[in-house]
Enzyme design. Sequence first.
Site, PDB file in Angstrom:
ATOM      1  N   ASP A  13       0.817  -1.223   0.000  1.00 21.65           N
ATOM      2  CA  ASP A  13       0.000   0.000   0.000  1.00 21.65           C
ATOM      3  C   ASP A  13       0.847   1.268   0.000  1.00 21.65           C
ATOM      4  O   ASP A  13       0.467   2.280   0.592  1.00 21.65           O
ATOM      5  CB  ASP A  13      -0.973   0.014   1.204  1.00 21.65           C
ATOM      6  CG  ASP A  13      -1.755  -1.277   1.303  1.00 21.65           C
ATOM      7  OD1 ASP A  13      -2.284  -1.703   0.265  1.00 21.65           O
ATOM      8  OD2 ASP A  13      -1.809  -1.865   2.391  1.00 21.65           O
ATOM      9  N   LYS A  16       2.172   2.028  -5.286  1.00 25.94           N
ATOM     10  CA  LYS A  16       2.846   1.504  -6.489  1.00 25.94           C
ATOM     11  C   LYS A  16       2.003   1.713  -7.737  1.00 25.94           C
ATOM     12  O   LYS A  16       2.524   1.987  -8.810  1.00 25.94           O
ATOM     13  CB  LYS A  16       3.107  -0.010  -6.335  1.00 25.94           C
ATOM     14  CG  LYS A  16       4.060  -0.346  -5.216  1.00 25.94           C
ATOM     15  CD  LYS A  16       4.205  -1.845  -5.028  1.00 25.94           C
ATOM     16  CE  LYS A  16       2.980  -2.520  -4.465  1.00 25.94           C
ATOM     17  NZ  LYS A  16       2.629  -2.172  -3.100  1.00 25.94           N
ATOM     18  N   GLY A  40      -4.393  -4.400  -4.265  1.00 28.66           N
ATOM     19  CA  GLY A  40      -5.428  -3.481  -4.709  1.00 28.66           C
ATOM     20  C   GLY A  40      -4.778  -2.154  -4.988  1.00 28.66           C
ATOM     21  O   GLY A  40      -3.986  -1.674  -4.183  1.00 28.66           O
ATOM     22  N   HIS A  41      -5.034  -1.599  -6.148  1.00 23.67           N
ATOM     23  CA  HIS A  41      -4.494  -0.270  -6.380  1.00 23.67           C
ATOM     24  C   HIS A  41      -5.545   0.639  -6.977  1.00 23.67           C
ATOM     25  O   HIS A  41      -6.403   0.212  -7.741  1.00 23.67           O
ATOM     26  CB  HIS A  41      -3.204  -0.270  -7.191  1.00 23.67           C
ATOM     27  CG  HIS A  41      -3.217  -1.211  -8.353  1.00 23.67           C
ATOM     28  ND1 HIS A  41      -2.477  -2.362  -8.368  1.00 23.67           N
ATOM     29  CD2 HIS A  41      -3.878  -1.162  -9.509  1.00 23.67           C
ATOM     30  CE1 HIS A  41      -2.698  -2.988  -9.497  1.00 23.67           C
ATOM     31  NE2 HIS A  41      -3.540  -2.288 -10.212  1.00 23.67           N
ATOM     32  N   GLN A 222       2.038  -6.009  -3.162  1.00 26.06           N
ATOM     33  CA  GLN A 222       2.402  -6.086  -1.735  1.00 26.06           C
ATOM     34  C   GLN A 222       3.729  -5.346  -1.498  1.00 26.06           C
ATOM     35  O   GLN A 222       4.036  -4.424  -2.239  1.00 26.06           O
ATOM     36  CB  GLN A 222       2.466  -7.542  -1.238  1.00 26.06           C
ATOM     37  CG  GLN A 222       1.106  -8.224  -1.173  1.00 26.06           C
ATOM     38  CD  GLN A 222       0.682  -8.885  -2.457  1.00 26.06           C
ATOM     39  OE1 GLN A 222       1.479  -9.531  -3.109  1.00 26.06           O
ATOM     40  NE2 GLN A 222      -0.563  -8.739  -2.818  1.00 26.06           N
TER      41      GLN A 222
END
Length: 424
Positions: A13, A16, A40-41, A222
Amino acid sequence: MPATIIIGSQWGDEGKGKITDLLSADTDLVVRFQGGNNAGHTVIVADKTYKFHLIPSGVIFGKPCLIASGVVLDPAVLLKEIAVLRENALEPKLVIDPHTNIIMPWHQELDAAKEAVLGERKIGTTKKGIGPCYADRVNRTGIRFIDLLEEDLFREKVARNYADSKLLLESVYQQSPRYSEQEIFDQYHEMGASLRSYYGDVGGLVAKALKESKHVIFEGAQGTFLDISYGTYPFVTSSHTISGGVFSNVGIPPMSMDTIGIVKAYTTRVGSGPFPTELTDKLGDKIREIGKEFGTTTGRPRRVGWLDLVMLKYAHRLNGFTQLALTKLDVLSGLDSIKVAVGYRLADKPLQFPLSLKQLEQCEAVYEEFEGFEIDSSLREWDQLPEAAKKYINFISKTLQVPVSMVSVGPARKETIMASSGEQ
Ligand code: IMP
């Protein structure tokens, strides 16, 4: 250099997705090489917010996006993301490696059942079936993308895996499988057919692109301290999140690459495990609120703490960062002072980043304190940054001996300062 690896330097988080998206404008291919939809992005373009879990961030720029064999793939999630893109008139140029392992319903059920049994000792997984899917991969019992496309083989593999997981669920976890074998076969066979056109030799395509001097981005998911070997085991994910993972997970030989370490201006982690600079007070709550530190995948509040340079030095040793991107600096704006961990102490003795989890749990962080600063997301130039902010950035760069080349001051693409400074 022909290729860039983007790596989270902390516990994930770090932002990225935004940096990958930003750099995608000038690249030819974007490759995901590990993890799955536990990631998740969020990417914000114009006034549109996209949330992805699986598809590489470069997709918004219309770049070819490749899913390499090191990824664990939930086909239902991927098909949903493709549908969202199509609703926004974006047709993904996607390639999926045949060796990519498929997350099946029993993986999710086992993930949740195992966590429930662990109670207090739970890892705090995303319950997306990541660990059980990787376990089948190394156990040589997994179902891969290529199997999904071969009806007879797929039927046989579903039967075998279904029987094994049913036995495990019933006898160890006193739970019945949620779906029947036939339901699973039908649903996954259909999803396989919908994804068939994306089948391709990812390693071969990457090798060819590099040979033709095209530029490739490898987008990590990650972060370094969630690496299966070098992270805070067992409170980690089940893949190699460090830069070296690129080569075996894509199927290309080792070579020199530009490796960008994404460093959030403070630290967060989701799930259990040690966190030496954690803030469990009101200040931690304030940073969580301002930084919107709630999981993209699970919605869980993230644990928040000060920046930790002891961790980052170890992350640099593991990944060989050639540059750093500092993200979410704006979140620290308005604080009276900002602390940074510069050392650890255990039983009154100084300590490097310990390889023992017990020592990491017991050690105390030693801080250096910096003057606070006021910034907002409108800043675009290094020279517009207040002196106190420059001092903070330069300290990070000098301690790690790596230049800070980007400073992110907001979630949008344009809210980024390209800083050739930082090292001085
Ligand atoms: P898993 O990857 O779902 O097995 O979860 C293992 C650990 O990694 C848990 O602590 C999760 O919260 C953490 N984790 C997995 N993916 C991410 C991510 O993308 N960001 C932050 N933490 C993650």
